[in-house]
Design a protein around this motif. Structure first.
Motif: not given
Length: 526
Positions: A173-178, A157-163, A142-152
């Motif tokens: 804003v979008m943050l991504r870690i492979a 290009t593999g999986d990413y952890l996206v905020l 509820e803090a204004g963001y969502t974290i998802e695990r995305v498979t492209d």
């Protein structure tokens, strides 16, 4: 090699192997190996089960922290600030995070990491959905963001952890870690843990094997000491190594030393008591044997004179012969036999006192030549009656240390035996043979030599060589026993030698004081 030898060799080898397996050193090493192996297995299992989740939680925290920093910079209108930009570049490089900030028209306000166009496109795909991609919501806060695990799947290009989240009404804003970096880090950590565990297991086993030697060596030493103690060897003692404080093994070793000393003392006392008890038993057996022999021999020796006395006394009572001559003969026989019994009893009492040590020996210095002359002179009547020629040649006085009265008794016994057993030319010769610290006194008489088989028993009580004529001169077989007992009390030697024409009896006396003759309190200077 025979079958029995092979079986014996196998049995020894098996016992040696069992001994090694049962040793404390091997047991400690195996216990340490087991604990270390279990530790390594637990670490590997923890990596397999929890490492990925731990990495994921860690990266989620990185994304959240980065989002909070960007939200704070956006609120303070510092997205273009140099310090903020530099801090984001460090965070992006350190944690492999890609960052993009967009306005409401999806135009780039700020970005790091991969190209902005690709990030914008991926942002739109995440925002509006793409059937080619697989999206798994990890955290919806509820803090204004969502974290998802995305498979492209489109770009593979593999999986990413996206905020993804909103900074305000206009900016997003979008943050991504492979995720690939997470898997690679987990794999590296797993390999490192396994390798380090195996190395630690091998190195630790070798190390503990040598370390346990410092523990087991003193224990083995104590075991060896206890083994020697079991074999009644108390020379081995435990010695502590080093000057440090005593440990439990050192205390045990010290107690083993005390136990060894106590056991040695106790066993020594026990052996002494046992030896004394054996001596007492032997002494009692000897006394009992002497008592039995004494009673047997006395009863045997007294039987004949008592029978004679009784017979002649009854003859007198019944007046078998009335003439005075016969009565006088009967009385003389009775008196003679009573005198023999009296002399024998006195000799037995003397012998008994000598054998039991109750007859005091008084050592004194006297002239042995003078004593021999006195004895020969006192027996001159007996010598003349039997036409015996006695010779004794002594030049000057010869002083000896002994009990003069006991030596006189020895000479009297020797002279009596010589007179009663003399034969041939009827010569008695007394002579001295000087030694370094002693003198030998010999009494020789002509006659028949003593049979060789009788020589060892001459000194026994009541033993007589000439049994058929023993009563002719009243011999009791005690005289030589008294001689032997007196010489034993002097701690000197006596003996007999057969010659072709006669027999020589001898004894030896000291010519100077000897410390082992008797107790100092018993020596008196004359």
């Amino acid at each position: 090699m025979s079958t029995q030898e092979q079986e014996t060799k196998k049995e020894k080898k098996s016992k040696k192997s069992q001994k090694k397996k049962g040793s404390l050193r091997v047991k400690l090493t195996l216990i340490y190996m087991t604990l270390l192996a279990v530790t390594v297995i637990v670490l590997v299992a923890a990596n397999v089960l929890f490492l990925d989740q731990a990495y994921l939680i860690r990266k989620e925290n990185v994304l959240v922290e980065t989002f909070e920093k960007i939200a704070e910079a956006n609120e303070n209108d510092e997205l273009d600030d140099e310090d903020f930009v530099r801090q984001m570049e460090i965070t992006s490089s350190k944690n492999d995070v890609s960052v993009i900030v967009l306005n409401s028209s999806y135009e780039e306000l700020y970005s790091t990491g991969a190209g902005a166009d690709m990030l914008i496109q991926q942002f739109q795909e995440v925002m509006f959905g793409d059937p080619e991609n697989s999206v798994e919501i990890v955290s919806d806060e509820e803090a204004g963001y969502t974290i998802e695990r995305v498979t492209d799947k489109r770009r593979k290009t593999g999986d990413y952890l996206v905020l993804r989240g909103s900074l305000d009404e206009n900016n997003s804003v979008m943050l991504r870690i492979a995720m690939e970096s997470l898997k690679e880090s987990a794999a590296i950590s797993m390999r490192f843990t396994v390798a380090a565990g195996i190395i630690c297991l091998i190195a630790g086993t070798i190390l503990i094997f040598f370390i346990t030697k410092s523990i087991t060596s003193p224990i083995l030493k104590i075991s060896e000491i206890s083994k020697r103690m079991a074999a009644l060897d108390f020379d081995a003692k435990y010695e502590k190594k080093g000057n440090g404080r005593e440990n439990e093994i050192d205390l045990l070793g010290g107690h083993m030393n005390e136990l060894s000393l106590a056991l040695e003392t106790s066993i020594s006392e026990l052996k002494t008591a046992n030896n004394e008890m054996k001596l007492d038993i032997d002494r009692k057996e000897q006394i009992e044997m002497m008592r039995t022999d004494f009673l047997s021999n006395v009863s045997h020796e007294l039987k004949t004179p008592i029978a004679l006395i009784q017979g002649y006394a009854e003859g007198l009572q019944e007046s078998v012969n009335d003439d005075a001559e016969s009565r006088n003969f009967y009385c003389e026989v009775i008196i003679d036999e009573a005198d023999k019994m009296n002399r024998m009893v006195r000799k037995l009492l003397t012998l008994n006192q000598l054998e039991f040590g109750s007859n005091e020996i008084t050592m004194a210095r006297f002239d042995i030549c003078g004593l021999i002359s006195q004895v020969v002179s006192s027996m001159s009547i007996m010598l003349q009656q039997d036409d015996i020629s006695a010779s004794f040649d002594c030049r000057g006085p010869v002083y000896v240390w002994a009990d003069e009265y006991k030596v006189e008794e020895i000479l009297t016994n020797y002279m009596s035996n010589a007179i009663h057993h003399i034969g041939g030319e009827k010569i008695i010769r007394i002579f001295l043979t000087r030694g370094a610290d002693s003198v030998r006194i010999s009494v020789f008489n002509t006659g028949t030599p003593i049979p060789e088989e009788d020589l060892p028993r001459l000194w026994e009580k009541f033993y007589k060589v000439d049994k058929s004529h023993s009563r002719q001169y009243g011999g009791s077989g005690i005289g030589l026993s008294i001689v032997k007992a007196i010489m034993d009390a002097f701690h000197q030697q006596c003996g007999v030698i057969n010659h072709e024409d006669g027999v020589e009896f001898w004894f030896e006396l000291d010519t100077k004081v000897q410390s082992d003759i008797s107790d100092p309190g018993e020596i008196q200077e004359s």
